[in-house]
Structures are given as structure tokens and as C-alpha cells.
Design a protein around this motif. Structure first.
Motif, PDB file in Angstrom:
ATOM      1  N   PHE A 242      22.795 -54.943 -12.039  1.00  0.00           N
ATOM      2  CA  PHE A 242      24.190 -54.571 -11.737  1.00  0.00           C
ATOM      3  C   PHE A 242      25.112 -55.732 -12.131  1.00  0.00           C
ATOM      4  O   PHE A 242      25.752 -56.347 -11.271  1.00  0.00           O
ATOM      5  N   PRO A 243      25.186 -56.031 -13.427  1.00  0.00           N
ATOM      6  CA  PRO A 243      25.926 -57.227 -13.861  1.00  0.00           C
ATOM      7  C   PRO A 243      27.430 -57.181 -13.607  1.00  0.00           C
ATOM      8  O   PRO A 243      28.074 -58.227 -13.541  1.00  0.00           O
ATOM      9  N   GLU A 244      27.980 -55.996 -13.448  1.00  0.00           N
ATOM     10  CA  GLU A 244      29.430 -55.879 -13.265  1.00  0.00           C
ATOM     11  C   GLU A 244      29.861 -55.888 -11.798  1.00  0.00           C
ATOM     12  O   GLU A 244      31.055 -55.939 -11.505  1.00  0.00           O
ATOM     13  N   HIS A 245      28.888 -55.827 -10.896  1.00  0.00           N
ATOM     14  CA  HIS A 245      29.251 -55.709  -9.479  1.00  0.00           C
ATOM     15  C   HIS A 245      29.569 -57.080  -8.881  1.00  0.00           C
ATOM     16  O   HIS A 245      28.898 -58.076  -9.176  1.00  0.00           O
ATOM     17  N   PHE A 278      12.009 -47.727  -9.859  1.00  0.00           N
ATOM     18  CA  PHE A 278      12.646 -46.605  -9.162  1.00  0.00           C
ATOM     19  C   PHE A 278      14.164 -46.486  -9.357  1.00  0.00           C
ATOM     20  O   PHE A 278      14.754 -45.516  -8.859  1.00  0.00           O
ATOM     21  N   LEU A 279      14.786 -47.394 -10.060  1.00  0.00           N
ATOM     22  CA  LEU A 279      16.238 -47.316 -10.196  1.00  0.00           C
ATOM     23  C   LEU A 279      16.670 -46.035 -10.911  1.00  0.00           C
ATOM     24  O   LEU A 279      17.704 -45.442 -10.560  1.00  0.00           O
ATOM     25  N   HIS A 280      15.880 -45.583 -11.866  1.00  0.00           N
ATOM     26  CA  HIS A 280      16.256 -44.351 -12.566  1.00  0.00           C
ATOM     27  C   HIS A 280      16.273 -43.157 -11.622  1.00  0.00           C
ATOM     28  O   HIS A 280      17.078 -42.244 -11.755  1.00  0.00           O
ATOM     29  N   ARG A 281      15.373 -43.185 -10.595  1.00  0.00           N
ATOM     30  CA  ARG A 281      15.360 -42.105  -9.601  1.00  0.00           C
ATOM     31  C   ARG A 281      16.602 -42.166  -8.724  1.00  0.00           C
ATOM     32  O   ARG A 281      17.191 -41.130  -8.382  1.00  0.00           O
ATOM     33  N   ALA A 282      17.027 -43.376  -8.381  1.00  0.00           N
ATOM     34  CA  ALA A 282      18.248 -43.522  -7.591  1.00  0.00           C
ATOM     35  C   ALA A 282      19.449 -43.018  -8.373  1.00  0.00           C
ATOM     36  O   ALA A 282      20.358 -42.386  -7.808  1.00  0.00           O
ATOM     37  N   GLU A 283      19.458 -43.265  -9.691  1.00  0.00           N
ATOM     38  CA  GLU A 283      20.548 -42.766 -10.539  1.00  0.00           C
ATOM     39  C   GLU A 283      20.527 -41.236 -10.587  1.00  0.00           C
ATOM     40  O   GLU A 283      21.582 -40.590 -10.560  1.00  0.00           O
ATOM     41  N   GLU A 284      19.347 -40.651 -10.665  1.00  0.00           N
ATOM     42  CA  GLU A 284      19.220 -39.189 -10.670  1.00  0.00           C
ATOM     43  C   GLU A 284      19.716 -38.597  -9.359  1.00  0.00           C
ATOM     44  O   GLU A 284      20.391 -37.559  -9.346  1.00  0.00           O
ATOM     45  N   LYS A 290      26.158 -35.758  -6.836  1.00  0.00           N
ATOM     46  CA  LYS A 290      27.537 -35.897  -7.340  1.00  0.00           C
ATOM     47  C   LYS A 290      28.315 -36.956  -6.541  1.00  0.00           C
ATOM     48  O   LYS A 290      29.453 -36.756  -6.121  1.00  0.00           O
ATOM     49  N   LYS A 291      27.627 -38.091  -6.304  1.00  0.00           N
ATOM     50  CA  LYS A 291      28.222 -39.190  -5.561  1.00  0.00           C
ATOM     51  C   LYS A 291      28.060 -40.484  -6.355  1.00  0.00           C
ATOM     52  O   LYS A 291      27.041 -40.685  -7.018  1.00  0.00           O
ATOM     53  N   ALA A 292      29.059 -41.344  -6.267  1.00  0.00           N
ATOM     54  CA  ALA A 292      28.967 -42.673  -6.869  1.00  0.00           C
ATOM     55  C   ALA A 292      28.361 -43.622  -5.834  1.00  0.00           C
ATOM     56  O   ALA A 292      29.007 -43.950  -4.840  1.00  0.00           O
ATOM     57  N   LEU A 293      27.129 -44.005  -6.041  1.00  0.00           N
ATOM     58  CA  LEU A 293      26.443 -44.868  -5.084  1.00  0.00           C
ATOM     59  C   LEU A 293      26.634 -46.333  -5.463  1.00  0.00           C
ATOM     60  O   LEU A 293      26.502 -46.700  -6.626  1.00  0.00           O
ATOM     61  N   ASN A 294      26.929 -47.172  -4.466  1.00  0.00           N
ATOM     62  CA  ASN A 294      27.066 -48.601  -4.746  1.00  0.00           C
ATOM     63  C   ASN A 294      25.682 -49.232  -4.906  1.00  0.00           C
ATOM     64  O   ASN A 294      24.666 -48.627  -4.529  1.00  0.00           O
ATOM     65  N   PRO A 295      25.600 -50.433  -5.463  1.00  0.00           N
ATOM     66  CA  PRO A 295      24.296 -51.068  -5.703  1.00  0.00           C
ATOM     67  C   PRO A 295      23.425 -51.183  -4.461  1.00  0.00           C
ATOM     68  O   PRO A 295      22.200 -51.015  -4.547  1.00  0.00           O
ATOM     69  N   TYR A 296      24.021 -51.482  -3.318  1.00  0.00           N
ATOM     70  CA  TYR A 296      23.220 -51.625  -2.104  1.00  0.00           C
ATOM     71  C   TYR A 296      22.512 -50.305  -1.769  1.00  0.00           C
ATOM     72  O   TYR A 296      21.328 -50.297  -1.404  1.00  0.00           O
ATOM     73  N   TYR A 301      17.539 -46.834  -1.777  1.00  0.00           N
ATOM     74  CA  TYR A 301      16.737 -45.715  -2.277  1.00  0.00           C
ATOM     75  C   TYR A 301      15.466 -46.227  -2.957  1.00  0.00           C
ATOM     76  O   TYR A 301      14.369 -45.698  -2.747  1.00  0.00           O
ATOM     77  N   CYS A 302      15.615 -47.258  -3.765  1.00  0.00           N
ATOM     78  CA  CYS A 302      14.457 -47.803  -4.488  1.00  0.00           C
ATOM     79  C   CYS A 302      13.395 -48.346  -3.530  1.00  0.00           C
ATOM     80  O   CYS A 302      12.191 -48.124  -3.720  1.00  0.00           O
ATOM     81  N   LEU A 303      13.831 -49.058  -2.514  1.00  0.00           N
ATOM     82  CA  LEU A 303      12.891 -49.606  -1.541  1.00  0.00           C
ATOM     83  C   LEU A 303      12.167 -48.488  -0.781  1.00  0.00           C
ATOM     84  O   LEU A 303      10.954 -48.556  -0.545  1.00  0.00           O
ATOM     85  N   TYR A 304      12.909 -47.468  -0.422  1.00  0.00           N
ATOM     86  CA  TYR A 304      12.307 -46.344   0.292  1.00  0.00           C
ATOM     87  C   TYR A 304      11.299 -45.608  -0.596  1.00  0.00           C
ATOM     88  O   TYR A 304      10.201 -45.258  -0.149  1.00  0.00           O
ATOM     89  N   LEU A 305      11.642 -45.400  -1.851  1.00  0.00           N
ATOM     90  CA  LEU A 305      10.731 -44.740  -2.781  1.00  0.00           C
ATOM     91  C   LEU A 305       9.484 -45.585  -3.042  1.00  0.00           C
ATOM     92  O   LEU A 305       8.402 -45.066  -3.289  1.00  0.00           O
ATOM     93  N   PHE A 306       9.657 -46.911  -2.942  1.00  0.00           N
ATOM     94  CA  PHE A 306       8.531 -47.834  -3.108  1.00  0.00           C
ATOM     95  C   PHE A 306       7.544 -47.716  -1.956  1.00  0.00           C
ATOM     96  O   PHE A 306       6.318 -47.691  -2.151  1.00  0.00           O
ATOM     97  N   ASP A 307       8.051 -47.633  -0.734  1.00  0.00           N
ATOM     98  CA  ASP A 307       7.182 -47.491   0.445  1.00  0.00           C
ATOM     99  C   ASP A 307       7.972 -46.733   1.507  1.00  0.00           C
ATOM    100  O   ASP A 307       8.775 -47.307   2.240  1.00  0.00           O
TER     101      ASP A 307
END
Length: 327
Positions: A242-245, A278-284, A290-296, A301-307
């Protein structure tokens, strides 16, 4: 009525007739000073009438001969307007002092730090006291002109020095206390001084760690294996994805602590693997919702999908449902 009584009556009339003007000047001066870099906060006051007389009687009257009639009590009160500037670190004191030269010139200086450090038996708070007035440039400007002849006292202190001054005020008129108490006060004063130095050193080291992150990113540094996650390592990984955040310090700190409370040994490389996988899944999910999700939120989502068991607390019930495959 003798001469001193006449002078007191003269000062009383002057004080009450000009109080509104000096309060206006105080507000004006504080606004200028608040705009300077590294200023944490500013406060000020107009010296109370009785306090003015008490100080004049105690400090200046003995030097005035009974036959002298061409003096004014007000002229002896350089701190009639008093302003206090508080900053975070010791280095800020000189930065603020230089910044003040934009608007003001120094009429007199009292450096209590030098006074205290030049003795081994004196206790009290350190600070820099300046008597100031508008400099030649600004005293000629229309909006500044009404205050061109104002002289005021300004104190610059760190937060630690300001805290000590509150305690010092309680004991400032008790110089004849037993030596054992003086020793304890000196020990306490030394702790405040050490704290001031340590906060400055810690801030310097934090800046160094932040520079290391910046350098690692610029140089394309590799992810380091088995390095425990901390704020700085989190930022190195997060800024890769997230280089722009703009990651705000206190939010990052709270988020990293939340992760470490769940898994104490979580590492920089694990966070990178989680995002990479898992970031691609969070983007999906963001697209489907239809929501703009912030990096946090995306990292949650990624952590939850991981475990899903270990990081269950990272998402709400509704968010967890959104991770299920759609039919």
C-alpha cells in the motif's frame, strides 16, 4: 500622600484603564507564537494587580531612592505579560527560539538551565526566559503597530520541565528546609532531567528506525525471515503493498499490538506471506461488497483467511460471512 502612594495610585489607574488592551495584546501574541514550528502548546496571562505590587515592593522598590520621582511602577514589570511555550524535546527549545526571531527581537535573556547547571547545590526547573518585543520589521506593519511598544516575558520549556515547574512552585519559598529534604528534591530533579534526555534519545532512535525503513524500501530490500513484527517492520511490509497510504503512527501501533496480542511470535516474513497469498481475495471481497476497504481492513481479511481460528477476532460476524464462497 507620600511619593510611593502616589506611584501606587498612578499604577492602579493605569492597570485598570489598559487591562483590556493588554489582554488583546496577549491574544495577538499567542496567535503568532502558536504558528511557529515545534510548538506543542502556548499559554499566557496578564499579571494580577496585587501580584504586580508585591513583586515591585519586593524586587525593585529597595533600589529606588525615596527622593526619586521620575519612575513608573509599570516600567519595572517586564513580565506584566507572561507567555509560556511548551515543546516536546530539548532540541525544540533552540528551534523555537530561532523561530521567534521572525516576529520578535530579544531584549533580555535569562537561561535557568545554565544557572542551575553551573551549581551543585541548587534545585529547581530549567527553562529559557526571554524578554521580547516586536522586531523592527513587524512593528511597522499596520496590524502589528498597536503592539509595537509591548514588551513581554516568554518562557520556553519542554513538557518534562513544565511538569517539574509545577512541583517546584510548591517548594520555591521553602529554601531553608532540612538538608535531607533538599537532597531528596535534588534526586527527584535529576530524574526529571534524565527523563528529558531519554525522551530525546528515544525520539532520535525512532527517527533512525524510520530512516532504515525508507532506505530498505528505496533499495528494494528483501523481507527478513524470523524477525519479530514491530511497528517498523509492519510499515516496511505494509508500504510494499500500500505505497500510497499514509499510515498514522498511533493507528499503526494499535494495529500491530492487536496482532501481537493474538500471536506474540508473529514475524515480518509471516505478514508478507499472508498479504502475498490472500490480498487478492481481500480485493475480491471489496469488489463483491462494492465497498472501498482501507489497508487495515484488507490486512484483517488476509489474517483471517490465513488462520480463521487464530485470527477470528479480527473480523466481525458479517465480515466473516463475506469470506465464504458465493454460490
Amino acid at each position: 500622600m507620600n511619593n510611593i502612594d502616589l506611584k501606587i495610585e498612578e499604577f492602579k489607574k493605569y492597570y485598570h484603564a489598559n487591562l483590556a488592551y493588554y489582554n488583546s495584546a496577549l491574544t495577538f501574541l499567542i496567535k503568532r507564537i502558536e504558528s511557529l514550528p515545534n510548538v506543542e502548546y502556548v499559554s499566557g496571562r496578564i499579571k494580577d494587580y496585587d501580584e504586580c505590587l508585591s513583586k515591585f515592593d519586593r524586587k525593585y522598590l529597595p533600589d529606588i531612592t525615596s527622593g526619586k520621582k521620575d519612575y513608573r511602577i509599570f516600567d519595572s514589570l517586564s513580565d506584566f505579560i507572561g507567555i509560556r511555550v511548551v515543546c516536546l524535546y530539548l532540541r525544540d527549545v533552540n528551534i523555537i527560539r530561532k523561530g521567534l526571531s521572525k516576529y520578535f527581537k530579544e531584549v533580555a535573556i535569562t537561561d535557568k538551565t545554565v544557572q542551575i547547571e553551573s551549581t551543585d547545590d541548587k534545585f529547581g526547573y530549567k527553562s529559557l526566559h526571554l524578554d521580547l518585543s516586536l522586531n523592527d520589521k513587524y512593528s511597522k506593519k499596520t496590524q502589528f503597530a498597536p503592539y509595537a511598544n509591548i514588551r513581554f516575558e516568554l518562557q520556553i520549556r519542554t513538557v518534562i520541565q513544565d511538569a517539574w515547574s509545577v512541583l517546584d512552585h510548591k517548594i520555591k519559598y521553602k529554601k531553608s528546609i532540612p538538608q535531607s529534604l533538599k537532597r531528596r528534591i535534588n534526586r527527584l530533579s535529576a530524574l526529571f532531567e534524565i527523563a528529558d534526555d531519554e525522551f530525546l534519545r528515544i525520539d532520535d532512535e525512532i527517527a533512525l528506525e524510520e530512516k532504515k525503513i525508507s532506505d530498505r524500501i528505496k533499495e528494494g530490500g528483501a523481507i527478513e525471515n524470523d524477525k519479530p513484527l514491530d511497528v517498523f517492520r509492519f510499515l516496511f511490509v505494509a508500504l510494499k503493498y500500500f505505497p500510497e497510504h499514509n499510515f498514522i503512527e498511533f493507528k499503526v501501533d494499535g494495529f500491530v499490538q492487536e496482532i501481537l496480542d493474538i500471536k506474540k511470535e508473529f514475524t515480518e516474513s509471516e505478514l508478507n506471506d499472508v498479504l502475498e497469498t490472500f490480498l487478492h481475495r481481500a480485493e475480491e471481497i471489496a469488489e463483491n461488497e462494492k465497498k472501498a476497504l482501507n489497508p487495515y481492513t484488507k490486512i484483517r481479511y488476509c489474517l483471517y483467511l490465513f488462520d480463521r481460528i487464530l485470527f477470528s477476532s479480527m473480523l466481525s460476524t458479517y465480515q466473516k460471512k463475506s469470506t465464504l464462497p458465493t454460490k
